[in-house]
Design an enzyme around this catalytic site. Structure first.
Site, PDB file in Angstrom:
ATOM      1  N   ASP A   8      17.648 -43.390 -11.135  1.00 39.32           N
ATOM      2  CA  ASP A   8      16.443 -43.650 -11.916  1.00 39.32           C
ATOM      3  C   ASP A   8      15.199 -43.639 -11.020  1.00 39.32           C
ATOM      4  O   ASP A   8      15.080 -44.451 -10.097  1.00 39.32           O
ATOM      5  CB  ASP A   8      16.623 -45.038 -12.551  1.00 39.32           C
ATOM      6  N   ILE A   9      14.273 -42.767 -11.310  1.00 42.12           N
ATOM      7  CA  ILE A   9      13.067 -42.608 -10.482  1.00 42.12           C
ATOM      8  C   ILE A   9      12.147 -43.827 -10.553  1.00 42.12           C
ATOM      9  O   ILE A   9      11.340 -44.044  -9.654  1.00 42.12           O
ATOM     10  CB  ILE A   9      12.313 -41.313 -10.892  1.00 42.12           C
ATOM     11  N   VAL A  31      12.610 -39.057 -18.956  1.00 40.32           N
ATOM     12  CA  VAL A  31      12.021 -39.769 -17.817  1.00 40.32           C
ATOM     13  C   VAL A  31      10.644 -40.340 -18.178  1.00 40.32           C
ATOM     14  O   VAL A  31      10.251 -41.410 -17.700  1.00 40.32           O
ATOM     15  CB  VAL A  31      12.000 -38.858 -16.557  1.00 40.32           C
ATOM     16  N   ASP A  32       9.922 -39.653 -19.042  1.00 38.42           N
ATOM     17  CA  ASP A  32       8.606 -40.115 -19.520  1.00 38.42           C
ATOM     18  C   ASP A  32       8.746 -41.488 -20.201  1.00 38.42           C
ATOM     19  O   ASP A  32       7.995 -42.431 -19.889  1.00 38.42           O
ATOM     20  CB  ASP A  32       8.081 -39.052 -20.508  1.00 38.42           C
ATOM     21  N   SER A 115      11.314 -30.435 -16.566  1.00 34.15           N
ATOM     22  CA  SER A 115      11.658 -29.440 -17.601  1.00 34.15           C
ATOM     23  C   SER A 115      13.156 -29.238 -17.847  1.00 34.15           C
ATOM     24  O   SER A 115      13.519 -28.470 -18.736  1.00 34.15           O
ATOM     25  CB  SER A 115      11.034 -28.051 -17.317  1.00 34.15           C
ATOM     26  N   ILE A 118      14.813 -32.328 -22.018  1.00 31.70           N
ATOM     27  CA  ILE A 118      14.400 -31.976 -23.380  1.00 31.70           C
ATOM     28  C   ILE A 118      13.791 -30.561 -23.439  1.00 31.70           C
ATOM     29  O   ILE A 118      13.953 -29.853 -24.430  1.00 31.70           O
ATOM     30  CB  ILE A 118      13.419 -33.065 -23.897  1.00 31.70           C
ATOM     31  N   TYR A 119      13.130 -30.122 -22.363  1.00 24.94           N
ATOM     32  CA  TYR A 119      12.489 -28.788 -22.350  1.00 24.94           C
ATOM     33  C   TYR A 119      13.443 -27.643 -21.986  1.00 24.94           C
ATOM     34  O   TYR A 119      13.023 -26.486 -21.931  1.00 24.94           O
ATOM     35  CB  TYR A 119      11.258 -28.801 -21.440  1.00 24.94           C
TER      36      TYR A 119
HETATM   37  N1  AR6 Z   1      14.780 -41.007 -13.683  1.00 22.28           N
HETATM   38  C1  AR6 Z   1      14.888 -39.756 -13.178  1.00 22.28           C
HETATM   39  N2  AR6 Z   1      15.193 -38.684 -13.926  1.00 22.28           N
HETATM   40  C2  AR6 Z   1      15.401 -38.887 -15.250  1.00 22.28           C
HETATM   41  C3  AR6 Z   1      15.295 -40.156 -15.861  1.00 22.28           C
HETATM   42  C4  AR6 Z   1      14.967 -41.256 -15.012  1.00 22.28           C
HETATM   43  N3  AR6 Z   1      14.829 -42.487 -15.477  1.00 22.28           N
HETATM   44  N4  AR6 Z   1      15.561 -40.009 -17.194  1.00 22.28           N
HETATM   45  C5  AR6 Z   1      15.834 -38.700 -17.408  1.00 22.28           C
HETATM   46  N5  AR6 Z   1      15.749 -38.022 -16.239  1.00 22.28           N
HETATM   47  P1  AR6 Z   1      13.211 -34.912 -19.509  1.00 22.28           P
HETATM   48  P2  AR6 Z   1      11.547 -32.493 -19.678  1.00 22.28           P
HETATM   49  C6  AR6 Z   1      15.947 -36.590 -15.946  1.00 22.28           C
HETATM   50  O1  AR6 Z   1      13.850 -34.627 -20.803  1.00 22.28           O
HETATM   51  O2  AR6 Z   1      12.745 -31.644 -19.798  1.00 22.28           O
HETATM   52  C7  AR6 Z   1       9.744 -36.187 -22.882  1.00 22.28           C
HETATM   53  O3  AR6 Z   1       9.889 -36.565 -24.205  1.00 22.28           O
HETATM   54  C8  AR6 Z   1      16.739 -35.766 -16.943  1.00 22.28           C
HETATM   55  O4  AR6 Z   1      18.136 -35.922 -16.718  1.00 22.28           O
HETATM   56  O5  AR6 Z   1      12.799 -36.310 -19.194  1.00 22.28           O
HETATM   57  O6  AR6 Z   1      10.463 -32.087 -18.705  1.00 22.28           O
HETATM   58  C9  AR6 Z   1       8.292 -35.792 -22.552  1.00 22.28           C
HETATM   59  O7  AR6 Z   1       7.367 -36.595 -23.236  1.00 22.28           O
HETATM   60  C10 AR6 Z   1      16.264 -34.361 -16.578  1.00 22.28           C
HETATM   61  O8  AR6 Z   1      17.026 -33.834 -15.488  1.00 22.28           O
HETATM   62  O9  AR6 Z   1      11.843 -34.021 -19.294  1.00 22.28           O
HETATM   63  C11 AR6 Z   1       8.238 -34.372 -23.021  1.00 22.28           C
HETATM   64  O10 AR6 Z   1       8.035 -34.282 -24.401  1.00 22.28           O
HETATM   65  C12 AR6 Z   1      14.830 -34.562 -16.087  1.00 22.28           C
HETATM   66  O11 AR6 Z   1      14.677 -35.973 -15.915  1.00 22.28           O
HETATM   67  C13 AR6 Z   1       9.620 -33.833 -22.676  1.00 22.28           C
HETATM   68  O12 AR6 Z   1      10.483 -34.987 -22.672  1.00 22.28           O
HETATM   69  C14 AR6 Z   1      13.782 -34.071 -17.067  1.00 22.28           C
HETATM   70  O13 AR6 Z   1      14.183 -34.356 -18.398  1.00 22.28           O
HETATM   71  C15 AR6 Z   1       9.661 -33.215 -21.308  1.00 22.28           C
HETATM   72  O14 AR6 Z   1      10.922 -32.617 -21.120  1.00 22.28           O
END
Ligand code: AR6
Length: 166
Positions: A8-9, A31-32, A115, A118-119
């Site tokens: 977790d970042i 992560v957001d 990305s 979710i992206y």
């Molecule tokens: N710490 C580190 N990495 C994480 C965490 C965490 N706590 N949680 C998830 N990840 P994503 P995106 C990883 O979906 O694809 C949001 O709704 C996850 O496993 O967070 O850029 C935004 O508001 C993955 O490898 O971001 C946008 O609408 C990575 O973080 C949309 O999602 C990115 O996954 C952005 O989508």
């Protein structure tokens, strides 16, 4: 210096963490969501006055209840097959986040795998872009510490391999 971490970042204790945000900068899932939850309401209040952020660009806020002092919010591209400039836009996320860090005198920064959630950006290609862009940047800024926080095992294994190759 480049370091790899799994998990977790939001627990990062360096100066800045990067958020994989959306263009509204008003929070979301992945992560957001985790960053906004840990940082608290102050982060959302500051994000509201930023006027959003374009894909590939980056904006900075304070970190509020996070251990990191700053959050750099960047908006990754949504994967749409690869012929819509997704690779260049993803590279821009890393470049612009690092550039903003330099401008603010930040010396340690943690990135999630922008990305690749979710992206839906393919992980292997996203990992190569991330590592290559950071390695190039560090040639010019050797005093910067960059941490890759990989949340899922697949990205962690991928980055272990990519960082050995570089
Ligand atoms: N710490 C580190 N990495 C994480 C965490 C965490 N706590 N949680 C998830 N990840 P994503 P995106 C990883 O979906 O694809 C949001 O709704 C996850 O496993 O967070 O850029 C935004 O508001 C993955 O490898 O971001 C946008 O609408 C990575 O973080 C949309 O999602 C990115 O996954 C952005 O989508």
């Amino acid at each position: 210096m480049i370091a790899l971490r799994q998990g977790d970042i939001t627990i990062f204790e360096g100066e800045a963490i990067v958020n994989a945000a959306n263009s509204s900068l008003l929070g979301g899932g992945g992560v957001d969501g985790a960053i906004h939850k840990s940082a608290g309401k102050g982060l959302l209040e500051e994000c509201k006055i930023l006027g959003g952020c374009k894909t590939g660009e980056a904006k900075i806020t304070r970190g509020y209840n996070l251990k990191a002092q700053f959050v750099i919010h960047t908006v990754g591209p949504v994967w749409q097959g690869g012929s819509w400039g997704e690779a260049e836009l993803l590279a821009s996320c890393y470049k612009n986040s690092l550039q903003l860090a330099v401008e603010k005198g930040i010396k340690s920064i943690a990135f999630p795998n922008i990305s690749t959630g979710i992206y839906r950006f393919p992980k292997e290609e996203a990992g190569k872009i991330a590592v290559q862009t950071v390695v190039e940047f560090l040639h010019k800024h050797p005093d910067m510490e960059v941490y890759f926080y990989c949340f899922d095992r697949e990205n962690y294994a991928l980055y272990s391999r990519l960082l050995k190759e570089n």
